[in-house]
Write an enzyme that holds these catalytic residues in place. Structure first.
Site, mmCIF file in Angstrom:
data_model
loop_
_atom_site.group_PDB
_atom_site.id
_atom_site.type_symbol
_atom_site.label_atom_id
_atom_site.label_comp_id
_atom_site.label_asym_id
_atom_site.label_seq_id
_atom_site.Cartn_x
_atom_site.Cartn_y
_atom_site.Cartn_z
ATOM 1 C CE LYS A 133 -48.674 -14.032 34.200
ATOM 2 N NZ LYS A 133 -49.813 -13.214 34.638
ATOM 3 C CE1 TYR B 233 -83.503 -29.187 64.212
ATOM 4 C CE2 TYR B 233 -85.626 -28.060 64.097
ATOM 5 C CZ TYR B 233 -84.466 -28.503 63.481
ATOM 6 O OH TYR B 233 -84.271 -28.262 62.148
ATOM 7 C CB SER C 206 -52.833 -14.082 30.629
ATOM 8 O OG SER C 206 -53.304 -12.765 30.389
ATOM 9 C CG HIS D 107 -37.578 -14.261 59.416
ATOM 10 N ND1 HIS D 107 -38.543 -13.760 60.255
ATOM 11 C CD2 HIS D 107 -36.733 -14.989 60.199
ATOM 12 C CE1 HIS D 107 -38.298 -14.145 61.500
ATOM 13 N NE2 HIS D 107 -37.208 -14.904 61.490
ATOM 14 C CD GLU E 183 -52.743 -17.520 41.540
ATOM 15 O OE1 GLU E 183 -53.843 -17.269 40.984
ATOM 16 O OE2 GLU E 183 -51.654 -17.075 41.125
#
Length: 467
Positions: free
Chosen positions: A292, A326, A286, A167, A299
């Protein structure tokens, strides 16, 4: 409104004088063509055609000399594709017509005999199966390298401890390698699943014709053997429209990328907590903030899973309403399939690079450990003295609450304070507050003790070497 017929070319195989009076609308030409993407299957298409030429020679549809002309011509076409000199021409609707058109240019009218008894329906099904199986086998090799790299990384860092979470809350101490191996376990299952779906994809539909079978008695088992298939499809109607193997791969790649997404998220969080450092090779900066360092590779790994799910759902929805046999809708299987294979190969390569360049920070990982994570060990201490766990759970919880009330760490409670809660605590209870001891007690199969983690690493290496 003009009634003039469209002027677009149909190509040499479907031109005016046959079924059609005139050309197609140029927009339809563009809408209908698939060479722009299915030319990726040029090698499989030529391989299938060479096998088919040999098969029809066996039943005397063509002579042995004609077979040799066709095979030699197709090998020349393959050389042109391989060298980048193949010239695409108007009317090359797909990879099949492009290759046959070029073959006929090279060897003349004998090239027109190749398609006897064959339809593009069974031809494209054959090409797609061959291409998919080739891709799946290559992906298994990529996964082997990924797993071996991860296993080596885990071996190198087996002695580092860190906080384990449930958690997203501190739970129990674990080994850093145990945490990473928790992401390798699903990749092993993914590799196993890919091994399981390959035999179903690797069935030969060639010789099924348009839908009803082959009228010239070609030996389909011969075709399967020539092309390296594991067997022959059992129903010609099904063979030309079956795309289960495409859906299976799309669903498989969705789950693989979900697992990579989970891995990426965990590394992003651990990087945020300074427990690991992502190499500059897999980060970007950045455009505004000089300080940064964004974990863009991770990501993007995380983002690919959603796109993968869309491919799988989209293709399944396309198949849902199709009648036998087909239908042109099936042409839409390949863009998603090709994109899925490309995405998987890219993701495996990126994930491998992230792992081998990742730098754990043992001090920061240890800093995330807190004595309250040993509350279960405190309960286990009394269990070993014969106290029922449900009772020890309650007792340990009371110790946690007492420390919170006093604003101190649980490991600083004195023996007297512990005994006020339960008299069965003895002086040796103070040995509980040792993270290494806690980790080493989890020595069952799959646990986080050093020996258990070593066994998991050995298992990964042994499995990877079978791929």
């Amino acid at each position: 409104m003009s009634s003039q017929a469209p002027t677009g070319a149909r190509g040499g195989f479907f031109g005016a004088g046959g079924r059609f009076k005139g050309g197609t609308d140029p927009i339809m030409e563009k809408f209908n063509e698939s060479l722009s993407f299915d030319k990726r299957m040029w090698s499989q298409d030529i391989k299938g055609s060479i096998a088919y030429a040999k098969a029809i020679a066996k039943v005397n549809i063509i002579t042995q000399d004609e077979c040799e002309q066709i095979v030699n011509g197709l090998e020349t076409v393959a050389e042109e594709w391989n060298s980048g000199t193949f010239e695409e021409k108007p009317g090359d609707e797909d990879i099949h017509t492009a290759n046959e058109r070029r073959l006929t240019e090279l060897i003349g009218s004998t090239g027109g005999k190749l398609h006897t008894g064959r339809s593009r329906n069974d031809q494209v099904a054959t090409d797609t199966r061959l291409w998919t199986v080739d891709a799946e086998r290559e992906i298994l090799k990529d996964l082997k390298q990924f797993l071996l790299a991860a296993a080596e990384f885990c071996q190198d860092h087996i002695d580092i401890l860190m906080a384990g979470y449930t958690h997203l809350q501190p739970a129990q101490p674990i080994r850093f390698s145990h945490w990473l191996l928790s992401h390798m376990a699903p990749i092993v299952r993914d590799a196993q699943r890919l091994q399981e779906i390959i035999p179903r994809a690797n069935q030969c539909p060639l010789g099924s014709g348009a839908l009803a079978g082959n009228a010239f008695g070609v030996d389909r088992q011969f075709l399967a053997d020539e092309l390296g298939f594991d067997g022959v499809t059992v129903n010609s109607l099904d063979a030309v429209c079956d795309r289960d193997f495409v859906v299976e791969f799309l669903m498989w790649h969705t789950l693989l990328l979900v697992h990579f997404s989970q891995f990426a998220e965990d590394v992003i969080i651990t990087n945020l907590l300074k427990g690991v450092t992502i190499d500059d090779a897999y980060a970007t900066g950045s455009s505004l903030m000089p300080q940064k360092k964004n974990p863009d590779a991770l990501e993007l790994l995380r983002g690919k899973a959603g796109i993968a799910l869309g491919r799988a759902v989209g293709m399944t929805a396309t198949l849902k309403g199709l009648p036998r046999a087909y239908n042109k809708d099936l042409q839409e299987d390949k863009p998603g399939l090709f994109a899925a294979v490309d995405s998987v190969k890219d993701c495996v390569a990126i994930a491998t690079g992230v792992i081998v360049t990742l730098k754990p920070n043992p001090e920061m990982l240890m800093k995330a450990l807190c004595p309250e994570m040993l509350a279960t060990d405190l309960a286990d201490y009394l269990v070993r003295k014969g106290v029922p766990f449900r009772e020890t759970h309650h007792i340990s919880g009371a110790c946690v609450r007492l420390a919170e009330d006093k604003g101190i760490s649980i490991d600083t409670l004195t023996l007297e304070q512990l005994q006020e809660i339960d008299a069965r605590f003895e002086e040796d209870v103070m040995a509980v507050w040792d993270y290494e001891v806690s980790v080493e007690r989890k020595s069952s199969i799959g646990g986080t003790s050093r020996a258990s983690v070593q066994a998991q690493i050995d298992h990964i290496v042994a499995f990877a070497n079978t791929l």
